[in-house]
Design a protein around this motif. Structure first.
Motif, PDB file in Angstrom:
ATOM      1  N   GLY A   1       0.823  -1.204   0.000  1.00  0.00           N
ATOM      2  CA  GLY A   1       0.000   0.000   0.000  1.00  0.00           C
ATOM      3  C   GLY A   1       0.861   1.258   0.000  1.00  0.00           C
ATOM      4  O   GLY A   1       0.647   2.180  -0.784  1.00  0.00           O
ATOM      5  N   THR A   2       1.886   1.263   0.866  1.00  0.00           N
ATOM      6  CA  THR A   2       2.799   2.413   0.942  1.00  0.00           C
ATOM      7  C   THR A   2       3.499   2.617  -0.393  1.00  0.00           C
ATOM      8  O   THR A   2       3.598   3.745  -0.902  1.00  0.00           O
ATOM      9  CB  THR A   2       3.872   2.158   2.022  1.00  0.00           C
ATOM     10  N   SER A   3       3.962   1.520  -0.953  1.00  0.00           N
ATOM     11  CA  SER A   3       4.654   1.586  -2.232  1.00  0.00           C
ATOM     12  C   SER A   3       3.735   2.152  -3.317  1.00  0.00           C
ATOM     13  O   SER A   3       4.167   2.960  -4.149  1.00  0.00           O
ATOM     14  CB  SER A   3       5.149   0.184  -2.586  1.00  0.00           C
ATOM     15  N   LEU A   4       2.468   1.734  -3.275  1.00  0.00           N
ATOM     16  CA  LEU A   4       1.499   2.242  -4.257  1.00  0.00           C
ATOM     17  C   LEU A   4       1.396   3.762  -4.175  1.00  0.00           C
ATOM     18  O   LEU A   4       1.426   4.456  -5.194  1.00  0.00           O
ATOM     19  CB  LEU A   4       0.115   1.653  -3.969  1.00  0.00           C
ATOM     20  N   VAL A   5       1.289   4.267  -2.935  1.00  0.00           N
ATOM     21  CA  VAL A   5       1.125   5.713  -2.752  1.00  0.00           C
ATOM     22  C   VAL A   5       2.372   6.445  -3.238  1.00  0.00           C
ATOM     23  O   VAL A   5       2.303   7.361  -4.058  1.00  0.00           O
ATOM     24  CB  VAL A   5       0.874   6.045  -1.259  1.00  0.00           C
ATOM     25  N   ILE A   6       3.532   5.987  -2.751  1.00  0.00           N
ATOM     26  CA  ILE A   6       4.760   6.742  -3.020  1.00  0.00           C
ATOM     27  C   ILE A   6       5.199   6.610  -4.468  1.00  0.00           C
ATOM     28  O   ILE A   6       5.555   7.597  -5.119  1.00  0.00           O
ATOM     29  CB  ILE A   6       5.861   6.322  -2.022  1.00  0.00           C
ATOM     30  N   CYS A   7       5.144   5.395  -5.021  1.00  0.00           N
ATOM     31  CA  CYS A   7       5.503   5.211  -6.435  1.00  0.00           C
ATOM     32  C   CYS A   7       4.664   6.124  -7.306  1.00  0.00           C
ATOM     33  O   CYS A   7       5.166   6.746  -8.240  1.00  0.00           O
ATOM     34  CB  CYS A   7       5.244   3.775  -6.875  1.00  0.00           C
ATOM     35  N   SER A   8       3.366   6.173  -7.002  1.00  0.00           N
ATOM     36  CA  SER A   8       2.465   6.953  -7.850  1.00  0.00           C
ATOM     37  C   SER A   8       2.780   8.437  -7.747  1.00  0.00           C
ATOM     38  O   SER A   8       2.932   9.119  -8.756  1.00  0.00           O
ATOM     39  CB  SER A   8       1.011   6.708  -7.447  1.00  0.00           C
ATOM     40  N   LEU A   9       2.889   8.933  -6.487  1.00  0.00           N
ATOM     41  CA  LEU A   9       3.160  10.360  -6.301  1.00  0.00           C
ATOM     42  C   LEU A   9       4.480  10.753  -6.948  1.00  0.00           C
ATOM     43  O   LEU A   9       4.604  11.796  -7.574  1.00  0.00           O
ATOM     44  CB  LEU A   9       3.200  10.705  -4.810  1.00  0.00           C
ATOM     45  N   ASP A  10       5.479   9.886  -6.797  1.00  0.00           N
ATOM     46  CA  ASP A  10       6.808  10.181  -7.284  1.00  0.00           C
ATOM     47  C   ASP A  10       6.815  10.366  -8.802  1.00  0.00           C
ATOM     48  O   ASP A  10       7.657  11.065  -9.340  1.00  0.00           O
ATOM     49  CB  ASP A  10       7.755   9.044  -6.895  1.00  0.00           C
ATOM     50  N   ARG A  11       5.881   9.698  -9.473  1.00  0.00           N
ATOM     51  CA  ARG A  11       5.916   9.722 -10.934  1.00  0.00           C
ATOM     52  C   ARG A  11       4.835  10.576 -11.570  1.00  0.00           C
ATOM     53  O   ARG A  11       5.057  11.206 -12.587  1.00  0.00           O
ATOM     54  CB  ARG A  11       5.799   8.288 -11.448  1.00  0.00           C
ATOM     55  N   VAL A  12       3.651  10.576 -10.932  1.00  0.00           N
ATOM     56  CA  VAL A  12       2.534  11.217 -11.623  1.00  0.00           C
ATOM     57  C   VAL A  12       2.721  12.728 -11.698  1.00  0.00           C
ATOM     58  O   VAL A  12       2.395  13.353 -12.701  1.00  0.00           O
ATOM     59  CB  VAL A  12       1.184  10.841 -10.979  1.00  0.00           C
ATOM     60  N   LEU A  13       3.338  13.343 -10.657  1.00  0.00           N
ATOM     61  CA  LEU A  13       3.468  14.793 -10.670  1.00  0.00           C
ATOM     62  C   LEU A  13       4.431  15.267 -11.764  1.00  0.00           C
ATOM     63  O   LEU A  13       4.064  16.109 -12.583  1.00  0.00           O
ATOM     64  CB  LEU A  13       3.861  15.305  -9.278  1.00  0.00           C
TER      65      LEU A  13
END
Lengths: 552, 419
Positions: free
Chosen positions: A136-148
């Motif tokens: 779950g943590t990885s999902l949040v951080i991976c996404s934020l790190d890339r989507v912005l």
């Protein structure tokens, strides 16, 4: 690390940028001179995790932002989950069993080791839950790190790209034209026909299609995060109810920990007839239907467990079947099991005066909440005590072993002409087997010669044939679970069934340079590019636009 | 002729049309060599013929499905026979869609045999229509099982293309350690397929011969109250017992090649009378697979993969890689919807909880996790080409275990399909 982040086009890029945000020129010294295909992931934008000197928080962020770590987490979870399927998990057994010896006896030494390692409750174990939380943590951080960064990069695309950016795309065309203006116009027209959004300047063009599909994976991840949070929220006690109720046909039973009562009006079980079955199944009881015709009541007053007559109001009714629960405002009643052992419900015996042969009655004697007195001609019966499963206790006094009418007994006081003022006791066993086993006549002594209470025929005995078992559930997390899954599914479809395609065109005098990129389906990408070139007067085989294989 | 008889005939027709479709696809590819004129025209012509025949097979298969639905009174996906035939049909649907996008006849050379093997495997199971038990009597049966199977079908086509990609790209002349290893594993993969065929051939051979053997096993059970009770169970073998169930008594055995006694006994940890029978079946499958493989090796005089490799060289490996990935990208959302989301919705209606860690549920989740790892490796870590293709091969193994292995090896709520 990348030192020089200012591009020759004058744009200042953040540290970690691979391709200039403006013109697309490769920034890395080593990359700049190359001729290989470019890595187009996130359009070469810098990510938060690529900070120059990371603090502790940055390091944690960097750890979870790594797709490599995410894949490891997925693989470890996958292997962990598979371990739990080697032997049955504990929770499918009755809770009062000695599990340690069960696994040893049934599966031998391996079973014993399995139990000792805690694999018999894999999915509740701390390490498994930790893995899910880490995913779950990885999902949040991976996404934020890339989507912005990706959003920024796609939102401020420069139309005219650097020559080397175009030459190093996976689909490339270079050629010459006499009339650049006309070439671009024709090219643009065809691209628009294929639903591309075209923006252009005098000497450059950008055709873009289905950019929204790039957000698919992130929307999918948001959905998964909502789902995982909803799963965690199921640990909130007040959000959950999981009760089992036993309801004999005709009875109304309290549902523990709620204000509700449920009545089993009728239970039906059907089996397939032999002619409905294929040869090899004939003669077996293959169930066709289990159904409880249920009524749900809400208790308005006098609801306590000892209250004889709670005030009930009907709120719902439904024929509960295995695939059709009763639902009322988040409360669900499921068909769980049934019992077909007959249970005595009511007898209608008569009082017989043995000396005159006169019969009085019959009177209705219910096993549950019986009337306390009965007027029978000149006689009166007063119920003193009743026992549902009669037995003689260690001290010689009568006791009841349970509340189920397995061996019911009633002690009456008979009053009337020729009997003592305060009445004379009489014990009555409605079931013939108990009457014999406990020697009713002997217990009654003298009065047994004068009176007898007995039923006339079997029609005066009422049994409940079926008892239904219902599972009562409340799960307030469910709406969030479904919402999360729906979001996730929308993201998956967006990402999988559309592709983000871009074509960049650049004119330098008579020279035309075209590069095209898509995140998947190059076959379609090349076809689009070939069609646009054809419209502009250049015939090419789509395959010839391929600038070389996938980089591995 | 009633609906069900007609249905069976349609099934046989579909089976043979698939076989012919396969042969025509082979003709299209292998025939490039002996077409003296224009190999591309030859491939296109025979490719079209093969595709039409395959689509006719799919039509017959659909006819089988619909008539069995009408004749049986419920959708035919409720036992192993029905599910596996449906899976075969779903793979044909997925293949047809992928073929219409890419038009590569060589894909048919790999997808069609996969369908033929799965459909033949389905026929191993009892074929009678069994009326639905209450747990399955829901419209979610239709929605959940069909969507899950269609998703798996696309993943299976992804495997077919991935396998083809490997056969195309592996260096069969190379001397390096890597290419030797690759050659070994691709041959192991081919061997496993031959074993699957061997299993089917063995079942039908002994069934045709009417072979039978029977064992009983007495089990003493001690109840919680400490009472001993013994239960005698009987098992029927339809293949000669190389291995008899642990601690069992022979009741009757047709002699096979003069052997009248089982050779070995199952080890004690394989308790349960069916464990012995399953072990025996596995041994027979490997034996007949080995024989079949040996014959093929003798005929071809080289490894199977090396024999197929030359016929794959006309196609661009990047195209194969893309087809494989595309099939998986199409299949993954469908699989998610059918095997997980619809499954959860149904479970929440039938079993009062949306997820219960039942082995079948867990393995559906494992399949999903696996393919999501595949997608991440491919999209973010650049695993294209061979690595990606190897992943599709392992992925297909996981799918088959989820569909078949779980039912045969691990019981659970989905045990309706046990055999």
């Amino acid at each position: 690390m990348f030192q020089n982040t200012k591009c020759e086009c004058g744009h200042q890029n953040p540290t970690g940028t691979v391709l200039c945000e403006a013109c697309g020129k490769p920034l890395d010294e080593k990359e700049a001179g190359g001729t290989d295909l470019l890595e187009m992931r996130y359009d070469g934008a810098a990510r938060r995790s690529q900070k120059a000197d990371p603090s502790i928080i940055d390091q944690v962020w960097n750890f979870f932002s790594s797709v490599k770590i995410a894949v490891y987490l997925i693989i470890i979870t996958l292997i962990g989950a598979s371990l739990g399927t080697i032997y049955p998990q504990e929770d499918i057994f009755l809770s009062n069993m000695d599990m340690a010896s069960y696994y040893k006896d049934t599966y031998g030494t391996l079973g014993s080791i399995y139990y000792k390692l805690g694999l018999s409750h894999t999915y509740e174990s701390w390490w498994f839950i930790l893995l899910l939380v880490m995913i779950g943590t990885s999902l949040v951080i991976c996404s934020l790190d890339r989507v912005l960064p990706l959003y920024r990069a796609l939102n401020k695309q420069q139309i005219r790209k650097h020559e080397s950016f175009l030459q190093r795309q996976k689909a490339v065309y270079t050629g010459a034209t006499d009339n650049g203006e006309e070439f671009i116009a024709l090219f643009a027209k065809q691209a628009k026909k294929r639903h591309y959004k075209v923006t252009r300047t005098e000497d450059a063009l950008l055709a873009e299609k289905s950019r929204f599909s790039r957000w698919g994976p992130y929307i999918n991840h948001i959905g998964l995060i909502v789902f995982l949070l909803a799963v965690l929220a199921r640990a909130i006690p007040s959000w959950q109810l999981d009760e089992y109720v036993t309801v004999p046909e005709g009875d109304t039973v309290r549902i523990e920990n709620t204000d509700f009562f449920v009545k089993n009006e009728k239970f039906t079980v059907q089996y397939y007839k032999d002619e409905e079955l294929p040869a090899e199944l004939r003669g077996t009881n293959r169930a066709k239907l289990y159904r409880t015709d249920a009524v749900l009541y809400r208790c308005l007053a006098d609801c306590g467990p000892s209250s004889p007559e709670p005030k009930l109001e009907q709120v719902a009714s439904h024929d509960i079947e295995v695939n059709s629960p009763l639902e009322y405002k988040g409360l669900k009643l499921y068909q769980f099991d049934y019992d077909s052992t007959p249970v005595l419900r009511e007898v209608s015996p008569m009082l017989i005066d043995k000396q005159t042969g006169k019969q009085y009655g019959p009177f209705k004697l219910a096993m549950k909440n019986p009337q306390t007195s009965y007027e029978l001609g000149p006689y009166k019966l007063e119920l003193r005590q009743n026992f549902m499963e009669f037995a003689i206790g260690e001290d010689g006094k009568p006791i009841t072993k349970s509340r189920d009418p397995k061996a019911p007994a009633f002690i009456f006081l008979i009053k009337g002409p020729g009997l003592s003022e305060e009445g004379e006791p009489y014990i009555y066993f409605p079931m013939q087997k108990d009457k014999a086993a406990f020697s009713q006549d002997k217990l009654n002594k003298g009065i047994a010669d004068r009176f007898e209470i007995k039923v006339g025929s079997m029609t005066d005995v009422k049994f409940v044939e079926f008892t239904t078992f219902l599972n009562v559930r409340v799960d307030k997390a469910m709406p969030y679970i479904w919402t999360g899954l729906a979001i996730s599914m929308i993201g998956l479809i967006m990402g999988a069934y559309w592709q983000h395609r871009r074509i960049w065109l650049r004119l330098d005098g008579n020279a035309v340079t075209i590069g095209a990129h898509t995140n998947k389906n190059w076959y379609g990408m090349r076809a689009d590019l070939a069609a646009a070139l054809k419209a502009a007067g250049i015939q090419v085989d789509p395959k010839s636009l391929d600038n070389g294989g996938n980089r591995t | 002729m009633n609906w069900l008889d007609f249905s069976s005939s349609a099934f046989v027709a579909a089976f043979f049309l698939y076989c012919f479709g396969f042969l025509f696809f082979v003709t299209a590819i292998v025939g490039r060599r002996w077409s003296h004129g224009n190999p591309d025209r030859h491939e296109k012509r025979w490719g079209n013929i093969a595709f039409v025949v395959s689509v006719l097979g799919l039509a017959a298969h659909l006819l089988f499905f619909i008539t069995r639905w009408v004749g049986g009174g419920h959708i035919p996906i409720s036992n192993m026979y029905e599910f596996m035939t449906f899976l075969g049909m779903a793979i044909m649907v997925a293949f047809t869609i992928i073929y219409l996008i890419y038009r590569k006849p060589i894909l048919g050379m790999f997808a069609l045999p996969l369908v033929v093997i799965i459909v033949a495997y389905a026929s191993v199971f009892p074929q009678e229509v069994q009326p639905l038990i209450p747990a399955l009597n829901s419209y979610w049966l239709k929605i959940h099982v069909t969507t899950a199977a269609l998703g798996e079908a696309f993943l299976a086509v992804g495997f077919a293309a991935g396998l083809l990609h490997l056969l195309r790209t592996i260096d069969f002349a190379g001397k390096s350690e890597d290419s030797r290893k690759e050659r070994l594993w691709i041959e192991v993969t081919m061997f496993m397929i031959v074993v699957a065929v061997g299993f089917i051939v063995t079942v039908f051979a002994f069934r045709a011969a009417g072979y039978e053997a029977q064992f009983t096993q007495e089990n003493v059970q001690v109840s919680q109250a400490g009472e001993e009770s013994s239960k005698v169970e009987t098992v029927k073998y339809s293949m000669p017992p190389i291995v008899k169930p642990f601690n069992s008594t022979l009741v009757h055995m047709d002699s096979f090649l003069g052997i009248k006694q089982p050779v070995l006994e199952a080890p004690s940890w394989m308790n349960g009378i069916n464990a012995g029978r399953k072990l025996n079946t596995v041994i027979w499958s490997f034996l007949s697979g080995l024989i079949l493989y040996g014959i093929l090796r003798l005929v071809l005089r080289r490894t199977l993969s090396a024999a197929i490799h030359p016929y794959t060289t006309d196609i661009d490996p990047d195209d194969l890689d893309e087809i494989s990935y595309r099939a998986i990208a199409i299949g993954f959302p469908i699989f998610t919807l059918g095997a997980l989301i619809f499954a959860m919705i149904w479970a929440s209606i039938a079993w009062s909880r949306f997820w219960g860690w039942d082995p079948k549920e867990v393995w559906a989740l494992i399949t999903w996790l696996y393919y999501s790892a595949y997608l991440h490796l491919r999209l973010s870590r650049g695993w294209h080409g061979k690595r990606s293709s190897w992943l599709t091969v392992i992925g297909f193994l996981i799918i088959m275990f989820t569909l078949v292995g779980v039912n045969l090896v691990i019981a659970g709520l989905h045990s309706y399909a046990g055999a």
